[in-house]
Design a protein around this motif. Structure first.
Motif, PDB file in Angstrom:
ATOM      1  N   VAL A   1       4.394  79.127  -3.354  1.00  0.00           N
ATOM      2  CA  VAL A   1       5.738  79.509  -3.776  1.00  0.00           C
ATOM      3  C   VAL A   1       5.676  80.945  -4.279  1.00  0.00           C
ATOM      4  CG1 VAL A   1       7.628  79.031  -5.364  1.00  0.00           C
ATOM      5  CG2 VAL A   1       6.338  77.134  -4.377  1.00  0.00           C
ATOM      6  N   SER A   2       6.590  81.796  -3.815  1.00  0.00           N
ATOM      7  CA  SER A   2       6.558  83.216  -4.156  1.00  0.00           C
ATOM      8  C   SER A   2       7.853  83.665  -4.814  1.00  0.00           C
ATOM      9  CB  SER A   2       6.307  84.062  -2.903  1.00  0.00           C
ATOM     10  OG  SER A   2       5.111  83.700  -2.264  1.00  0.00           O
ATOM     11  N   LEU A   3       7.719  84.562  -5.791  1.00  0.00           N
ATOM     12  CA  LEU A   3       8.843  85.253  -6.406  1.00  0.00           C
ATOM     13  C   LEU A   3       8.519  86.739  -6.436  1.00  0.00           C
ATOM     14  CD1 LEU A   3       9.578  82.987  -9.535  1.00  0.00           C
ATOM     15  CD2 LEU A   3      10.780  82.961  -7.353  1.00  0.00           C
ATOM     16  N   LYS A   4       9.541  87.587  -6.297  1.00  0.00           N
ATOM     17  CA  LYS A   4       9.325  89.030  -6.348  1.00  0.00           C
ATOM     18  C   LYS A   4      10.467  89.699  -7.074  1.00  0.00           C
ATOM     19  CE  LYS A   4       8.242  93.106  -3.540  1.00  0.00           C
ATOM     20  NZ  LYS A   4       9.075  93.997  -4.384  1.00  0.00           N
TER      21      LYS A   4
ATOM     22  N   LEU B   1       4.780  87.203  -7.806  1.00  0.00           N
ATOM     23  CA  LEU B   1       4.112  85.998  -8.284  1.00  0.00           C
ATOM     24  C   LEU B   1       3.969  85.022  -7.124  1.00  0.00           C
ATOM     25  CD1 LEU B   1       2.988  84.156 -10.530  1.00  0.00           C
ATOM     26  CD2 LEU B   1       5.335  83.437 -11.001  1.00  0.00           C
ATOM     27  N   VAL B   2       2.737  84.601  -6.842  1.00  0.00           N
ATOM     28  CA  VAL B   2       2.453  83.633  -5.785  1.00  0.00           C
ATOM     29  C   VAL B   2       1.639  82.500  -6.406  1.00  0.00           C
ATOM     30  CG1 VAL B   2       1.534  83.258  -3.473  1.00  0.00           C
ATOM     31  CG2 VAL B   2       2.340  85.532  -4.130  1.00  0.00           C
ATOM     32  N   THR B   3       2.168  81.260  -6.333  1.00  0.00           N
ATOM     33  CA  THR B   3       1.524  80.122  -6.971  1.00  0.00           C
ATOM     34  C   THR B   3       1.363  78.969  -5.982  1.00  0.00           C
ATOM     35  OG1 THR B   3       3.562  78.994  -7.684  1.00  0.00           O
ATOM     36  CG2 THR B   3       2.699  80.739  -9.125  1.00  0.00           C
ATOM     37  N   GLU B   4       0.677  77.922  -6.456  1.00  0.00           N
ATOM     38  CA  GLU B   4       0.649  76.671  -5.713  1.00  0.00           C
ATOM     39  C   GLU B   4       2.066  76.092  -5.685  1.00  0.00           C
ATOM     40  OE1 GLU B   4      -1.908  75.689  -4.173  1.00  0.00           O
ATOM     41  OE2 GLU B   4      -3.761  75.998  -5.282  1.00  0.00           O
ATOM     42  N   ASP B   5       2.276  75.055  -4.852  1.00  0.00           N
ATOM     43  CA  ASP B   5       3.621  74.492  -4.736  1.00  0.00           C
ATOM     44  C   ASP B   5       4.096  73.806  -6.008  1.00  0.00           C
ATOM     45  OD1 ASP B   5       1.928  72.325  -4.617  1.00  0.00           O
ATOM     46  OD2 ASP B   5       2.716  71.526  -2.735  1.00  0.00           O
ATOM     47  N   ASP B   6       3.170  73.468  -6.926  1.00  0.00           N
ATOM     48  CA  ASP B   6       3.571  72.864  -8.198  1.00  0.00           C
ATOM     49  C   ASP B   6       3.743  73.908  -9.299  1.00  0.00           C
ATOM     50  OD1 ASP B   6       0.955  73.563  -8.686  1.00  0.00           O
ATOM     51  OD2 ASP B   6       0.303  71.580  -9.360  1.00  0.00           O
TER      52      ASP B   6
ATOM     53  N   THR C   1      -8.906  83.130  -5.698  1.00  0.00           N
ATOM     54  CA  THR C   1      -7.893  82.932  -4.665  1.00  0.00           C
ATOM     55  C   THR C   1      -6.980  84.155  -4.603  1.00  0.00           C
ATOM     56  OG1 THR C   1      -6.167  81.953  -6.064  1.00  0.00           O
ATOM     57  CG2 THR C   1      -7.921  80.481  -5.279  1.00  0.00           C
ATOM     58  N   ARG C   2      -6.081  84.153  -3.628  1.00  0.00           N
ATOM     59  CA  ARG C   2      -5.113  85.244  -3.505  1.00  0.00           C
ATOM     60  C   ARG C   2      -3.843  84.971  -4.305  1.00  0.00           C
ATOM     61  NH1 ARG C   2      -5.558  87.195   2.861  1.00  0.00           N
ATOM     62  NH2 ARG C   2      -7.843  87.363   2.892  1.00  0.00           N
ATOM     63  N   LEU C   3      -3.802  83.846  -5.006  1.00  0.00           N
ATOM     64  CA  LEU C   3      -2.647  83.522  -5.827  1.00  0.00           C
ATOM     65  C   LEU C   3      -2.710  84.313  -7.132  1.00  0.00           C
ATOM     66  CD1 LEU C   3      -2.636  79.634  -5.376  1.00  0.00           C
ATOM     67  CD2 LEU C   3      -1.531  81.370  -3.954  1.00  0.00           C
ATOM     68  N   GLY C   4      -1.539  84.515  -7.749  1.00  0.00           N
ATOM     69  CA  GLY C   4      -1.540  85.183  -9.039  1.00  0.00           C
ATOM     70  C   GLY C   4      -0.278  85.982  -9.289  1.00  0.00           C
ATOM     71  N   LEU C   5      -0.247  86.595 -10.468  1.00  0.00           N
ATOM     72  CA  LEU C   5       0.809  87.536 -10.837  1.00  0.00           C
ATOM     73  C   LEU C   5       0.291  88.936 -10.558  1.00  0.00           C
ATOM     74  CD1 LEU C   5       3.560  88.205 -12.208  1.00  0.00           C
ATOM     75  CD2 LEU C   5       2.291  88.348 -14.363  1.00  0.00           C
ATOM     76  N   TYR C   6       0.995  89.650  -9.668  1.00  0.00           N
ATOM     77  CA  TYR C   6       0.587  90.993  -9.274  1.00  0.00           C
ATOM     78  C   TYR C   6       1.558  92.029  -9.840  1.00  0.00           C
ATOM     79  CZ  TYR C   6      -2.602  88.958  -5.831  1.00  0.00           C
ATOM     80  OH  TYR C   6      -3.618  88.267  -5.207  1.00  0.00           O
ATOM     81  N   TYR C   7       0.956  93.147 -10.275  1.00  0.00           N
ATOM     82  CA  TYR C   7       1.735  94.303 -10.708  1.00  0.00           C
ATOM     83  C   TYR C   7       1.026  95.535 -10.152  1.00  0.00           C
ATOM     84  CZ  TYR C   7       4.037  97.646 -13.854  1.00  0.00           C
ATOM     85  OH  TYR C   7       4.762  98.705 -14.374  1.00  0.00           O
ATOM     86  N   HIS C   8       1.746  96.331  -9.378  1.00  0.00           N
ATOM     87  CA  HIS C   8       1.157  97.487  -8.697  1.00  0.00           C
ATOM     88  C   HIS C   8      -0.099  97.078  -7.921  1.00  0.00           C
ATOM     89  CE1 HIS C   8       3.256 100.425 -11.711  1.00  0.00           C
ATOM     90  NE2 HIS C   8       4.085  99.939 -10.796  1.00  0.00           N
TER      91      HIS C   8
ATOM     92  N   ARG D   1      11.326  79.401 -14.058  1.00  0.00           N
ATOM     93  CA  ARG D   1      10.666  80.701 -14.207  1.00  0.00           C
ATOM     94  C   ARG D   1      11.385  81.776 -13.409  1.00  0.00           C
ATOM     95  NH1 ARG D   1       5.205  79.192 -11.014  1.00  0.00           N
ATOM     96  NH2 ARG D   1       4.918  78.237 -13.059  1.00  0.00           N
ATOM     97  N   PHE D   2      11.184  82.999 -13.852  1.00  0.00           N
ATOM     98  CA  PHE D   2      11.695  84.169 -13.134  1.00  0.00           C
ATOM     99  C   PHE D   2      10.872  85.371 -13.561  1.00  0.00           C
ATOM    100  CE2 PHE D   2      14.081  83.766 -17.052  1.00  0.00           C
ATOM    101  CZ  PHE D   2      14.183  85.053 -17.541  1.00  0.00           C
ATOM    102  N   LEU D   3      11.063  86.488 -12.857  1.00  0.00           N
ATOM    103  CA  LEU D   3      10.368  87.729 -13.161  1.00  0.00           C
ATOM    104  C   LEU D   3      11.369  88.739 -13.680  1.00  0.00           C
ATOM    105  CD1 LEU D   3       8.091  88.021  -9.982  1.00  0.00           C
ATOM    106  CD2 LEU D   3       7.505  87.023 -12.196  1.00  0.00           C
ATOM    107  N   ALA D   4      11.077  89.306 -14.843  1.00  0.00           N
ATOM    108  CA  ALA D   4      11.920  90.370 -15.395  1.00  0.00           C
ATOM    109  C   ALA D   4      10.981  91.459 -15.910  1.00  0.00           C
ATOM    110  CB  ALA D   4      12.835  89.837 -16.482  1.00  0.00           C
ATOM    111  N   ASP D   5      10.679  91.477 -17.224  1.00  0.00           N
ATOM    112  CA  ASP D   5       9.685  92.402 -17.741  1.00  0.00           C
ATOM    113  C   ASP D   5       8.289  91.783 -17.679  1.00  0.00           C
ATOM    114  OD1 ASP D   5      10.299  90.450 -19.518  1.00  0.00           O
ATOM    115  OD2 ASP D   5      10.604  91.764 -21.241  1.00  0.00           O
ATOM    116  N   GLY D   6       8.161  90.767 -16.889  1.00  0.00           N
ATOM    117  CA  GLY D   6       6.925  90.026 -16.716  1.00  0.00           C
ATOM    118  C   GLY D   6       7.280  88.663 -16.151  1.00  0.00           C
ATOM    119  N   TRP D   7       6.399  87.726 -16.338  1.00  0.00           N
ATOM    120  CA  TRP D   7       6.620  86.338 -15.909  1.00  0.00           C
ATOM    121  C   TRP D   7       7.185  85.583 -17.100  1.00  0.00           C
ATOM    122  CZ3 TRP D   7       1.961  83.000 -13.773  1.00  0.00           C
ATOM    123  CH2 TRP D   7       2.339  81.663 -13.667  1.00  0.00           C
TER     124      TRP D   7
END
Length: 235
Positions: free
Chosen positions: A3-6, A12-17, A26-33, A91-97
Motif C-alpha cells: 500500500v502506497s501513499l505520497k 510511504l510504502v507498507t505491507e497490505d496491513d 526490504t524496499r518498504l518504508g517512509l522515504y524523504y528525498h 494515516r496520511f502524510l503531511a509534515d511526516g507520517w
C-alpha cells in the motif's frame, strides 16, 4: 501486496496491513528525498500482531486499515477470543507520517492491553535499497535514543548530512524498551483506546513544511488542499 501513499517529497510504502517489517532489509518504508527514514514499524497487542480485515486507499493520500485481534491468553490466564477487538488505523502524510490507531473492546468484560510499536530506521538511500551498494558505504551507524513522548533515530551520512527520524505519540508511551514504545491500559466493555503517532524526517534539522499540530486539523487542511487542486483541474 503493498500500500502506497505520497505527498510532495514524502513516500510511504507498507505491507497490505499497514505494517513495516522489522529486522528485514526490504524496499518498504517512509522515504524523504529518496532516503528510507523509517524502515520498520510493527504493531502488537499483548505480543501478537493484529489480523487485517480490509484496507482502503481510494483517496490516494489517506489510508485506512481495519484489523482485529487473534486469540491470545491474557496475563492471569484469561482467554481473549479472536475478533473481539476492533482495530482501526487511519494515516496520511503531511509534515511526516501521521496516524491514529483506535482499539475498541467488543467484549462483555474489561480487557487488559499491552500495546507495542516496534520501530526501526536504517537511513538507506535508493542505491543501497536497490542493492547497488551496501549500507556500510553510506556513513556512520544509526544512533537511537529516547526523546519526550517517543524515540529518535539519527545517522550522519558520508555526505555530511545528519538525518533524524523522530517518532512521538499522544499519549506518551508508558515506557520505551530499546526500540519499542509500550503502552498499557485496561479497556472497559465497549471502551475505546486511541493512540496518535507522528513520524517526522529531518535533514540537518530541516524537514517537510509544518502542518497544523492536531491530527484532525492537519487532515482537514490536507483535504482542503486537494479539493482546491481538483477544482482547478480541467474537465
Amino acid at each position: 501486496m503493498t500500500v502506497s501513499l505520497k505527498e510532495d517529497a514524502l513516500v510511504l510504502v507498507t505491507e497490505d496491513d499497514g505494517s513495516l517489517p522489522v529486522g528485514a532489509a526490504t524496499r518498504l518504508g517512509l522515504y524523504y528525498h529518496d532516503t528510507q527514514f523509517l524502515s520498520g514499524l510493527t504493531l502488537r497487542l499483548n505480543g501478537v500482531a493484529p489480523i487485517l480485515l480490509s484496507a482502503n486507499t481510494e483517496q490516494n493520500y489517506v489510508g485506512t486499515f481495519q484489523l482485529t485481534n487473534a486469540a491470545t491468553t491474557l496475563p492471569g490466564g484469561t482467554l481473549l477470543p479472536a475478533q473481539s477487538l476492533s482495530i482501526r488505523r487511519t494515516r496520511f502524510l503531511a509534515d511526516g507520517w501521521r496516524e491514529r490507531i483506535g482499539i475498541l473492546n467488543c467484549n462483555a468484560q474489561p480487557v487488559a492491553l499491552r500495546i507495542e510499536l516496534e520501530l526501526e530506521a536504517t537511513f538507506r538511500d535508493m542505491f543501497a535499497v536497490r542493492g547497488y551498494r551496501s549500507l556500510r558505504d553510506s556513513g556512520r551507524e544509526v544512533e537511537r535514543g529516547p526523546i519526550p513522548s517517543g524515540l529518535r533515530f539519527e545517522r550522519l551520512g558520508r555526505d555530511g548530512v545528519r538525518r533524524t527520524t523522530d517518532v512521538t505519540t499522544v499519549p506518551a508511551p508508558d515506557r520505551v524498551d530499546g526500540r519499542t514504545l509500550v503502552f498499557e491500559t485496561t479497556l472497559a466493555p465497549q471502551g475505546l483506546a486511541t493512540l496518535e503517532l507522528l513520524v517526522v524526517p529531518r535533514e540537518d534539522g530541516a524537514g517537510p513544511d509544518p502542518a497544523p499540530a492536531g491530527f484532525d486539523e492537519a487532515l482537514d487542511a490536507l483535504n482542503a488542499r486537494y479539493k482546491r487542486f481538483l477544482r482547478s483541474c480541467a474537465r
